[in-house]
Scaffold this active site. Structure first.
Site, PDB file in Angstrom:
ATOM      1  N   ARG A  63       0.823  -1.220   0.000  1.00 23.47           N
ATOM      2  CA  ARG A  63       0.000   0.000   0.000  1.00 23.47           C
ATOM      3  C   ARG A  63       0.853   1.264   0.000  1.00 23.47           C
ATOM      4  NH1 ARG A  63      -5.316  -1.156   3.730  1.00 23.47           N
ATOM      5  NH2 ARG A  63      -6.300  -2.460   2.160  1.00 23.47           N
ATOM      6  N   LYS A 112     -21.323 -12.954   2.592  1.00 21.84           N
ATOM      7  CA  LYS A 112     -22.478 -12.372   3.273  1.00 21.84           C
ATOM      8  C   LYS A 112     -23.494 -11.718   2.342  1.00 21.84           C
ATOM      9  CE  LYS A 112     -20.560  -9.957   6.574  1.00 21.84           C
ATOM     10  NZ  LYS A 112     -20.429  -9.151   7.725  1.00 21.84           N
ATOM     11  N   GLY A 129     -11.395  -7.632  -0.392  1.00 20.03           N
ATOM     12  CA  GLY A 129     -10.145  -8.096   0.203  1.00 20.03           C
ATOM     13  C   GLY A 129      -9.856  -9.553  -0.108  1.00 20.03           C
ATOM     14  N   GLY A 161     -14.678  -2.050   0.591  1.00 25.93           N
ATOM     15  CA  GLY A 161     -15.930  -1.383   0.941  1.00 25.93           C
ATOM     16  C   GLY A 161     -16.270  -0.256  -0.022  1.00 25.93           C
TER      17      GLY A 161
HETATM   18  P1  ADP Z   1     -14.477 -10.144  -0.256  1.00 22.93           P
HETATM   19  O1  ADP Z   1     -13.516  -9.952   0.887  1.00 22.93           O
HETATM   20  O2  ADP Z   1     -13.786 -10.407  -1.560  1.00 22.93           O
HETATM   21  O3  ADP Z   1     -15.491  -9.047  -0.330  1.00 22.93           O
HETATM   22  P2  ADP Z   1     -16.177 -11.833   1.330  1.00 22.93           P
HETATM   23  O4  ADP Z   1     -15.481 -11.349   2.550  1.00 22.93           O
HETATM   24  O5  ADP Z   1     -17.586 -11.470   1.122  1.00 22.93           O
HETATM   25  O6  ADP Z   1     -15.311 -11.486   0.031  1.00 22.93           O
HETATM   26  O7  ADP Z   1     -16.152 -13.432   1.311  1.00 22.93           O
HETATM   27  C1  ADP Z   1     -14.959 -14.166   1.313  1.00 22.93           C
HETATM   28  C2  ADP Z   1     -15.117 -15.489   2.008  1.00 22.93           C
HETATM   29  O8  ADP Z   1     -16.239 -16.180   1.528  1.00 22.93           O
HETATM   30  C3  ADP Z   1     -13.937 -16.398   1.748  1.00 22.93           C
HETATM   31  O9  ADP Z   1     -13.210 -16.522   2.946  1.00 22.93           O
HETATM   32  C4  ADP Z   1     -14.566 -17.726   1.327  1.00 22.93           C
HETATM   33  O10 ADP Z   1     -13.997 -18.836   2.006  1.00 22.93           O
HETATM   34  C5  ADP Z   1     -15.996 -17.550   1.745  1.00 22.93           C
HETATM   35  N1  ADP Z   1     -16.920 -18.373   0.977  1.00 22.93           N
HETATM   36  C6  ADP Z   1     -17.109 -18.411  -0.356  1.00 22.93           C
HETATM   37  N2  ADP Z   1     -18.028 -19.334  -0.687  1.00 22.93           N
HETATM   38  C7  ADP Z   1     -18.456 -19.881   0.456  1.00 22.93           C
HETATM   39  C8  ADP Z   1     -19.409 -20.900   0.789  1.00 22.93           C
HETATM   40  N3  ADP Z   1     -20.109 -21.533  -0.149  1.00 22.93           N
HETATM   41  N4  ADP Z   1     -19.586 -21.219   2.096  1.00 22.93           N
HETATM   42  C9  ADP Z   1     -18.865 -20.571   3.048  1.00 22.93           C
HETATM   43  N5  ADP Z   1     -17.967 -19.617   2.809  1.00 22.93           N
HETATM   44  C10 ADP Z   1     -17.759 -19.267   1.523  1.00 22.93           C
HETATM   45 MG    MG Z   2     -13.780 -10.225   2.974  1.00 21.00          MG
END
Ligand code: ADP
Ligand code: MG
Length: 385
Positions: free
Chosen positions: A36, A193, A344, A367
């Site tokens: 960063r 989520k 992330g 975010g």
């Molecule tokens: P980002 O950080 O890219 O926005 P999120 O934080 O929303 O993504 O989600 C990332 C997490 O989602 C990862 O750690 C991954 O293991 C989890 N994940 C993806 N698919 C599933 C699933 N089917 N069940 C549980 N966890 C999942």
């Molecule tokens: Mg995440």
């Protein structure tokens, strides 16, 4: 949005730059990754070359509660000094003593001051004004924090402000992809989520196809009444987003999985099988997309000219459930589309797969970029116009 190219001469001027040096640190406060910091070098070097009389850098690090010593900015100042091969002077207590006259100074962790993110607008405003009084011009080089109205993000209320090169790149590329996409445009939304449902709802009006993956997809399938066994369902998020779910479920261009890789435990060595999404049994959890769904999604991605990818496809951290993320990631990289990755965990997945170089943009601000694809305006960007 005004950028550095729009700025008047900065020769002999004091410039205050909000950077994002919220780097990972160890317990001793040593910098574990300087990515960063390196990211902001083009802006910092450009300003120095333009002959500014003083460059004041400010950042937050972590979520301090009691001004923890390991969250001080001394080590990032030191790191920046090494990278620039210039002296960077870390300033404590600049509120009381004013700033030293050194060329490059780094303020203490902004969040050590309660005014930075106080809920009380007056307290934030007082801190904002104080920061603005330190310089002639302001530069925002902290895209990742630009969806927040923190004091350090809002200095253009009181002075001329410009987007740094990093902010310019991220905002322009994401805005272009949303306002002016080359079609076919495909959005891939996964992750854990239900907070990404807002993005699905906005993108289904912009993209040709929205492919839903991750735990989010199984959450939507559950909302349709399917049994998802012990899959990670964000019930709370689902409830909050209830009305959106109805709209999304009616959309013809939003795709949900038809099959899944299910496991009897959340573990690398769990028993694993592939089933249709109508056949998830109690005690089993869906942790990745099945091959049929992956095939359908990949086919759509191959034709795309624009791809937005937010949220991993499955639990890519565990080998048996990493197939979907790998296949979709490769398809995006090989599609030749303008591809933007945000989040992330998505960014680390893309890096782990060695695909980061193939993407037009791997956004640094989870975010902030998510809010952009939800169709929201970022306050710290809006104020730069
Ligand atoms: P980002 O950080 O890219 O926005 P999120 O934080 O929303 O993504 O989600 C990332 C997490 O989602 C990862 O750690 C991954 O293991 C989890 N994940 C993806 N698919 C599933 C699933 N089917 N069940 C549980 N966890 C999942
Ligand atoms: Mg995440």
């Amino acid at each position: 949005m005004k950028t550095l190219k729009d700025a008047p001469s900065m020769k002999g001027k004091k410039v205050i730059v909000r950077v994002d040096f919220n780097v990972p640190m160890d317990e001793k406060g040593n910098v574990r990754s300087d990515k960063r910091i390196r990211f902001s070098l083009p802006t910092i070097e450009w300003l120095l070359k333009k002959g500014v009389s003083q460059l004041i850098l400010m950042t937050h690090i972590g979520r301090p509660k009691n001004n923890e010593p390991n969250l001080k900015t001394d080590k990032v100042a030191e790191k920046l000094g090494e990278l620039l091969k210039e002296k960077v002077v870390k300033v404590d207590n600049w509120g009381e003593n004013g700033l030293p006259s050194d060329k490059i100074v780094m303020l203490e962790n902004l969040r050590f001051n309660p005014g930075e993110k106080s809920k009380d607008e007056n307290e934030r405003e007082a801190f904002c004004k104080h920061l603005a009084s330190l310089a002639d011009f302001y530069v925002n080089e902290a895209f990742s924090n630009s969806h927040r109205k923190h004091a350090s993000m809002m200095l253009p209320k009181h002075m001329s402000g410009f987007a740094g090169f990093g902010v310019e790149k991220e905002v322009t590329q994401i805005t272009d992809a949303l306002k002016n996409p080359k079609h076919p445009m495909v959005a891939v939304i996964g992750g854990l989520k239900a907070d990404k449902l807002g993005a699905v709802a906005n993108l289904m009006n912009i993209a040709d196809d929205v492919l839903v993956a991750g735990a989010l997809a199984f959450t939507l399938l559950k909302a349709q009444g399917k049994n998802m066994g012990s899959s990670k369902i964000d019930d709370e998020g689902l409830q909050e987003m209830g009305d959106l779910v109805k709209v999304i479920n009616k959309a013809k261009n939003v795709y949900l999985p038809v099959d899944a890789v299910v496991a009897d435990r959340f573990a690398e060595d769990a028993n694993v099988k592939t089933v249709s999404v109508d056949q998830v049994e109690d005690g089993w959890m869906a942790l990745d997309l099945g091959p049929k769904t992956i095939g359908e999604y990949v086919a759509k991605i191959k034709n795309a000219k624009t791809v937005l990818w937010f949220g991993p496809i499955g639990v890519f951290e565990m080998e048996p459930f990493s197939h979907g993320t790998r296949m979709i990631g490769r398809a995006i990289a090989e599609s030749g589309a303008v591809s933007i990755v945000g989040g992330g965990d998505s960014a680390s997945a893309v890096e782990k797969l060695g695909l980061a170089d193939k993407m037009a943009l791997v956004s640094t601000g989870g975010g902030a970029s998510l809010e952009m694809i939800e169709g929201k305006e970022l306050p710290a960007i809006k104020i730069l116009s």
